[in-house]
Design a protein around this motif. Structure first.
Motif, short mmCIF file in Angstrom:
data_model
loop_
_atom_site.label_atom_id
_atom_site.label_comp_id
_atom_site.label_asym_id
_atom_site.label_seq_id
_atom_site.Cartn_x
_atom_site.Cartn_y
_atom_site.Cartn_z
N CYS A 31 0.86 -1.19 0.00
CA CYS A 31 0.00 0.00 0.00
C CYS A 31 0.89 1.24 0.00
CB CYS A 31 -0.93 -0.03 1.21
SG CYS A 31 -2.10 -1.40 1.18
N PHE A 32 1.63 1.43 -1.08
CA PHE A 32 2.64 2.47 -1.16
C PHE A 32 2.10 3.81 -1.61
CE2 PHE A 32 5.31 -1.41 -2.25
CZ PHE A 32 5.67 -1.63 -0.93
N GLU A 33 0.90 3.83 -2.19
CA GLU A 33 0.34 5.08 -2.69
C GLU A 33 -0.73 5.62 -1.75
OE1 GLU A 33 -0.88 4.83 -6.78
OE2 GLU A 33 0.74 3.41 -7.23
N THR A 34 -0.83 6.94 -1.71
CA THR A 34 -1.84 7.59 -0.90
C THR A 34 -3.22 7.04 -1.27
OG1 THR A 34 -0.50 9.57 -0.73
CG2 THR A 34 -2.86 9.83 -0.29
N MET A 36 -4.30 3.98 -0.59
CA MET A 36 -4.32 2.52 -0.52
C MET A 36 -4.48 2.08 0.93
SD MET A 36 -1.35 1.34 -3.13
CE MET A 36 -1.90 0.56 -4.62
N ASN A 50 -2.85 4.43 3.89
CA ASN A 50 -1.73 5.32 3.61
C ASN A 50 -2.31 6.69 3.27
OD1 ASN A 50 0.36 6.77 2.34
ND2 ASN A 50 1.26 4.91 1.46
N GLY A 52 -0.10 9.36 2.88
CA GLY A 52 0.96 10.12 2.22
C GLY A 52 2.03 10.64 3.16
N ALA A 75 6.09 8.04 5.55
CA ALA A 75 4.70 7.86 5.12
C ALA A 75 3.84 7.73 6.37
CB ALA A 75 4.56 6.62 4.24
#
Length: 176
Positions: A31-34, A36, A50, A52, A75
Motif C-alpha cells: 500500500c505504497f500510494e496515498t 491505498m 496510507n 501520504g 509515510a
C-alpha cells in the motif's frame, strides 16, 4: 525495489529494523500510494490507510500513525481498530458451541439468505475506533422462535463487517 544486502560485506556492522505489526502489514500489502488501504483480520480487525507524506489528524475517532520511514521519506497512515472480529467466531465455537471449527461459520451463515431481524454488535471487549467505548458490551437482538444458528452466525459476520464499514467511512471523511 527491495534491497539485497551482502551480509559478508557488512563486516560485522549491526543491522536492525523495527516495525509495528499493522504498519508492517500495510507495507507488506504494497500500500505504497496515498489512499491505498488494507484490513487485517485476527482476534480483532485493523484497517490502515496510507495518507501520504503528511500526517492527517482524524476528526472521526481514528489514530494517526507513522506507517514507515525509508531514508528521509516518511509515510503516514490513519488507523482504526475493531477489538473483536475472529474472537466473535471463536465465541460461536467455544461459547455457544454452534460450530465445531472456526471455518464452519461461513457455511452455516450461508444457510439463510439474510439474518432476518437478528443483529449482533460485536462489542465483546468494548468498542474500538471510531466509537472508543470500552464499557460497551456485545448485543444479540432480534431473535424469535424462528431464529436458527444460521441467523446468529450470519448476524455475527455482518456485525464484524459493519464495524469495518464504520472505520472505512471515518477514513473517507478524514482523508477526503
Amino acid at each position: 525495489q527491495p534491497h539485497i544486502l551482502d551480509l559478508e560485506a557488512l563486516g560485522g556492522v549491526p543491522l536492525a529494523g523495527a516495525a509495528g505489526d499493522q504498519q508492517a502489514a500495510l507495507f507488506g500489502q504494497a500500500c505504497f500510494e496515498t489512499g491505498m488501504a488494507k484490513c487485517t483480520y485476527g482476534t480483532g480487525a485493523f484497517l490502515l490507510m496510507n495518507v501520504g507524506s503528511a500526517p492527517v489528524q482524524s476528526k472521526s475517532g481514528l489514530l494517526t500513525t507513522v506507517a514507515w520511514k525509508l531514508g528521509d521519506k516518511t509515510a503516514y497512515a490513519l488507523e482504526g481498530s475493531s477489538f473483536i472480529a475472529g474472537a466473535a467466531v471463536q465465541w460461536l465455537r467455544d461459547g455457544l458451541k454452534i460450530i465445531k471449527h472456526s471455518g464452519d461459520v461461513e457455511k452455516l451463515a450461508r444457510g439463510c439468505k439474510e439474518s432476518g431481524a437478528v443483529v449482533f454488535v460485536p462489542a465483546l471487549a468494548g468498542l474500538g475506533a471510531p466509537h472508543w467505548r470500552p464499557e460497551a458490551r456485545g448485543l444479540l437482538a432480534g431473535i424469535d422462535r424462528g431464529t436458527t444458528s444460521a441467523h446468529i452466525a450470519r448476524a455475527v459476520l455482518e456485525g464484524i463487517a459493519l464495524q469495518i464499514q464504520d472505520l472505512a467511512e471515518a477514513m473517507k471523511l478524514d482523508s477526503g
